[in-house]
Each structure stands twice: as C-alpha cells, then as structure tokens.
Scaffold this motif. Structure first.
Motif, PDB file in Angstrom:
ATOM      1  N   MET A   1       0.826  -1.214   0.000  1.00 14.73           N
ATOM      2  CA  MET A   1       0.000   0.000   0.000  1.00 14.73           C
ATOM      3  C   MET A   1       0.858   1.262   0.000  1.00 14.73           C
ATOM      4  O   MET A   1       0.495   2.270  -0.609  1.00 14.73           O
ATOM      5  N   ARG A   2       1.999   1.207   0.653  1.00 14.58           N
ATOM      6  CA  ARG A   2       2.900   2.357   0.711  1.00 14.58           C
ATOM      7  C   ARG A   2       3.413   2.729  -0.684  1.00 14.58           C
ATOM      8  O   ARG A   2       3.775   3.880  -0.936  1.00 14.58           O
ATOM      9  N   ALA A   3       3.437   1.773  -1.590  1.00 12.16           N
ATOM     10  CA  ALA A   3       3.922   2.039  -2.947  1.00 12.16           C
ATOM     11  C   ALA A   3       3.081   3.098  -3.654  1.00 12.16           C
ATOM     12  O   ALA A   3       3.567   3.772  -4.564  1.00 12.16           O
TER      13      ALA A   3
ATOM     14  N   TYR B   1      -1.320   6.549  -0.112  1.00  8.93           N
ATOM     15  CA  TYR B   1      -1.431   5.834   1.154  1.00  8.93           C
ATOM     16  C   TYR B   1      -0.163   5.887   2.001  1.00  8.93           C
ATOM     17  O   TYR B   1      -0.162   5.398   3.124  1.00  8.93           O
ATOM     18  N   THR B   2       0.899   6.438   1.481  1.00  9.04           N
ATOM     19  CA  THR B   2       2.189   6.409   2.169  1.00  9.04           C
ATOM     20  C   THR B   2       2.107   7.008   3.568  1.00  9.04           C
ATOM     21  O   THR B   2       2.538   6.383   4.543  1.00  9.04           O
ATOM     22  N   ALA B   3       1.579   8.201   3.694  1.00  7.50           N
ATOM     23  CA  ALA B   3       1.522   8.867   5.009  1.00  7.50           C
ATOM     24  C   ALA B   3       0.635   8.079   5.970  1.00  7.50           C
ATOM     25  O   ALA B   3       0.964   7.965   7.165  1.00  7.50           O
ATOM     26  N   TYR B   4      -0.452   7.541   5.479  1.00 13.12           N
ATOM     27  CA  TYR B   4      -1.373   6.762   6.325  1.00 13.12           C
ATOM     28  C   TYR B   4      -0.670   5.522   6.874  1.00 13.12           C
ATOM     29  O   TYR B   4      -0.717   5.231   8.065  1.00 13.12           O
TER      30      TYR B   4
ATOM     31  N   THR C   1       2.626   2.557  11.106  1.00  7.42           N
ATOM     32  CA  THR C   1       3.893   1.933  11.463  1.00  7.42           C
ATOM     33  C   THR C   1       4.500   2.612  12.687  1.00  7.42           C
ATOM     34  O   THR C   1       5.033   1.934  13.576  1.00  7.42           O
ATOM     35  N   VAL C   2       4.411   3.925  12.743  1.00 10.73           N
ATOM     36  CA  VAL C   2       4.899   4.657  13.922  1.00 10.73           C
ATOM     37  C   VAL C   2       4.139   4.203  15.164  1.00 10.73           C
ATOM     38  O   VAL C   2       4.737   3.991  16.226  1.00 10.73           O
ATOM     39  N   GLU C   3       2.842   4.017  15.038  1.00  8.98           N
ATOM     40  CA  GLU C   3       2.055   3.545  16.177  1.00  8.98           C
ATOM     41  C   GLU C   3       2.513   2.153  16.613  1.00  8.98           C
ATOM     42  O   GLU C   3       2.552   1.864  17.812  1.00  8.98           O
TER      43      GLU C   3
ATOM     44  N   LEU D   1      -7.580   1.163   5.963  1.00 14.01           N
ATOM     45  CA  LEU D   1      -6.589   0.559   5.081  1.00 14.01           C
ATOM     46  C   LEU D   1      -7.071  -0.733   4.437  1.00 14.01           C
ATOM     47  O   LEU D   1      -6.855  -0.950   3.235  1.00 14.01           O
ATOM     48  N   PHE D   2      -7.693  -1.601   5.201  1.00 15.72           N
ATOM     49  CA  PHE D   2      -8.108  -2.889   4.633  1.00 15.72           C
ATOM     50  C   PHE D   2      -9.118  -2.711   3.502  1.00 15.72           C
ATOM     51  O   PHE D   2      -8.940  -3.282   2.422  1.00 15.72           O
ATOM     52  N   PRO D   3     -10.185  -1.924   3.692  1.00 14.26           N
ATOM     53  CA  PRO D   3     -11.099  -1.726   2.570  1.00 14.26           C
ATOM     54  C   PRO D   3     -10.426  -1.068   1.357  1.00 14.26           C
ATOM     55  O   PRO D   3     -10.698  -1.443   0.217  1.00 14.26           O
TER      56      PRO D   3
END
Length: 150
Positions: free
Chosen positions: A68-70, A74-77, A82-84, A124-126
């Motif tokens: 998804m980061r690609a 969605y990168t910031a989300y 990941t930070v969490e 994210l999943f949907p």
C-alpha cells in the motif's frame, strides 16, 4: 470493522482480523487481571500480547503495508500506522506493571490499540481491495506467512 466492503472475505485480511481479535482479547484479559490486583497474571498476558503483536506487525509491515505504501496516496497513512506499532512496542518493552502510573498507561494503550485497529480495519483494509493487484496480494500473503513460521 465494516461488514459491507467484502474485505473480510480476503484470506489475508481475515488472518489480520483474527489476530486483532486475539490480541484485544488478551489485552482485555490483562486489564481485567490488573483490576483484580493480579499483576503476575497481567504480566503474563501482556507478554503474550507483545509476542502476538510482533509477528502480526511483521506480517503487516512487510506485506500489505509495503504494497500500500507504494501508492503515494497511502504512504503517510501507512507510515503513521507503522509509527504507532513502534510506539506500542517500545511501551510494552518498558512496561512495569508494579507502577500504578504504568498500569494506568497500559489501560490507555489498550484503548489506543482499539483505535489503531479501527484505522486498519475501517480504512486501510477496505482501501486495499481496490488498490492491490493479484501479485501484490500474493506478496502480502507471502510476507504474512514468513512472519508466522509453523
């Protein structure tokens, strides 16, 4: 989690949701143990939470999150999720349940975990249903399997 988008039918998402449920069940049991004054029982449960979360996070981050980061949309989300993960891992590593302040912080962390899970399951999943290709799903599932040997 919503029940209308169909992401629960995707085997990988179903695995992630099952892990979320397992971890929140364990965390809830730890909170109840703390409420009953059973610090040893809570400590054992928190240890199990930490172990389950580490494999869960590895599967998410190396698979679905990476795919998804690609997409820069969605990168910031994904980065925030990941930070969490890192913050909770650091918190659990340093947790001292003999401290009243730390016990209170743990209860707050469990609430924050529920909020974090909602960001994944309701956001994210949907989104992954429309975003990922078959090859990306395959890579995501392979990453989950690698994080869950045996």
């Amino acid at each position: 989690m919503c029940h209308y988008c169909g992401c629960r039918e995707i085997p990988l998402i179903r695995e992630f949701i099952a892990e979320h449920e397992s971890v929140t069940d364990l965390a809830g049991a730890a909170v109840r143990a703390l409420d009953a004054g059973d610090h040893d029982g809570a400590r054992s449960l928190v240890g199990r939470v930490a172990v389950e979360l580490r494999s869960h996070w590895a599967g998410e981050e190396r698979g679905l999150f990476a795919e998804m980061r690609a997409n820069e949309e969605y990168t910031a989300y994904v980065d925030a999720l990941t930070v969490e993960h890192r913050e909770l891992a650091d918190f659990l590593d340093a947790l001292d349940l003999e401290s009243a302040e730390q016990r209170t912080a743990f209860v707050r962390a469990v609430d924050e975990l529920h909020a974090h899970i909602a960001k994944e399951e309701d956001g994210l999943f949907p989104a992954s249903l429309t975003e990922l290709t078959g090859d990306q799903w395959d890579r995501s599932m392979a990453a989950w399997r690698a994080a869950h040997p045996g």
